[in-house]
Design an enzyme around this catalytic site. Sequence first.
Site, PDB file in Angstrom:
ATOM      1  CB  THR A 110      -0.923   0.029   1.237  1.00 43.73           C
ATOM      2  OG1 THR A 110      -0.113   0.059   2.424  1.00 43.73           O
ATOM      3  CG2 THR A 110      -1.830  -1.191   1.262  1.00 43.73           C
ATOM      4  CB  CYS A 167       0.220   1.924  10.266  1.00 39.02           C
ATOM      5  SG  CYS A 167      -0.663   1.860   8.714  1.00 39.02           S
ATOM      6  NE  ARG A 207      -1.052   7.166   0.444  1.00 38.36           N
ATOM      7  CZ  ARG A 207      -1.028   6.115  -0.358  1.00 38.36           C
ATOM      8  NH1 ARG A 207       0.102   5.779  -0.985  1.00 38.36           N
ATOM      9  NH2 ARG A 207      -2.103   5.385  -0.542  1.00 38.36           N
ATOM     10  CB  CYS A 232      -1.849   5.234   8.364  1.00 35.84           C
ATOM     11  SG  CYS A 232      -3.474   4.471   8.562  1.00 35.84           S
ATOM     12  CB  CYS A 286      -3.100   4.598  13.034  1.00 40.11           C
ATOM     13  SG  CYS A 286      -1.687   4.588  11.899  1.00 40.11           S
ATOM     14  CG  ASP A 317      19.553  21.520  45.313  1.00 41.14           C
ATOM     15  OD1 ASP A 317      19.161  22.605  44.880  1.00 41.14           O
ATOM     16  OD2 ASP A 317      18.897  20.804  46.098  1.00 41.14           O
TER      17      ASP A 317
END
Length: 522
Positions: free
Chosen positions: A31, A35, A64, A66, A69, A446
Amino acid sequence: MNGLDPAACYRALTTRDSRFDGRFFTAVKTTRIYCRPICPARAPRFENCTFYPTAAAAQEAGFRPCLRCRPETSPSLAPWHGTSVTVSRALSLIADGLLDADDASVDALAGRLGVGDRQLRRLFQQHLGASPVAVAQTRRVLFARQLIHETSLSMSEVALASGFGSVRRFNAVFRSLYGRPPSALRRARTAPAASAVPLVTLLIPYRPPYDWEALVAWLAARALTGMEHVESGRYLRAFSNAWGQGAVEVSPAPGLDGLRATLRVSDVRMLPSVVAQVRRVFDVGADVEAIRAHLSTDALLAPLLAARPGLRAPGGWDGFELAIRAILGQQVTVTAARQLGQRLLAMHGENLDPALTGDARLLRAFPRPEVLATADLTGLGMPAARARTLSQLAAAAVADPSLFQPGPSLADTVARFTRLPGIGEWTAQYIALRAIRETDAFPASDVALLRAATQAGSPRPTPEALLQRAEAWSPWRAYAAQHLWTADALQAHEPQRNMPSQTSTRAQSSRATAPSRRAAHA
């Protein structure tokens, strides 16, 4: 090559294990989409998956984000902490927009960090799997995506707010990445709002657990009336910067692992820096699991981490403001330091219009460096030497706009401030911890840290002895300090004036004044 175990990543993906959200991203070859591990989409086949340590690495590889999500809402963890402090410092500079300008370059970024540009690129590939330029562009794209999804800003406002130099460049990047204009990614029900003052509400995610009560209590104890306000789980403050003025309200997001930040700004170009400031103050990027795993091996710290597993190290809103307030708090209680800050704000603060801030209680912004550099500070009710220190610090900030940016090392940062008159080792370490977010900063002199580190029946350790013991806590010494400060505060019953230990006094330069522990701990 990227240090990820594909089998372990796939198991986390198939079980949608939220513990791994932000630790890696899954890129699907079929795809061309990447994700989060918790993506609700059906898990792809193992052989179709490639795993990347960062969104920038996946995006640079040609995948690229998703749309389901939304990687831009993933908690921003820091897996490179402890392995490459150079990368960590570089990322802080990128978050401040150092690579957003048209004339920005990796060479300039590398120069700020004291390394060569080839070395910096190599470190980025090793630890993040992406180049510095790809990281900067991914940051802009994902922030733009978040603004498109969560706000009603116009596309031109989104382009400016997310750091793109022009709408044309913004459109070109989105068409190249998504194959469609950015307006096509906006939900149809969201309509642009007509308002004189842009109002933006964003989710700022974090990795749980998160100790909101401890952090907001730290802020409440130091809040300056007219600039800050804390009430019923909300923190509000006004601010100004080179772009303009504004106000922010921060509160926990119900039912979500994140904070809800509502911002009012006079110029949308302020948004990236303001969101970065919110993230710094509320320390949302801390990987508390990694910190706990490392520090819990120490017998002194283990019970403290078990009692407050979500404790964060609060940051300063602005480096200059934090440094000024640290100097005001030298040798006095938190209450006294707050009173001095209140006088400074009343005398030299910047007036704001309640119509801009959205709250009649937010009327002033902290004085800018150029104001304090020329102001008469002798009327604050503090020693003349300390007033001169404030003026000299302001002048240094005007002369060097990068004064409060990360440098090549913690030692370089500390030396940068100790060279200024009136600032000693303690104050420099405190500025590094709160303002520059050096995770290994540790003000060993300190007195509260020394007291909290004292074993029952044993004498109080010297700063040198505590510093030696703290070597094992590196690179998370700042969080060890925060746990010790918090433990000491819980045992304190009444405020008292506190002086630095005799040993630390001798170690300080005669021109520097050591701050009190009450001005330091939460």
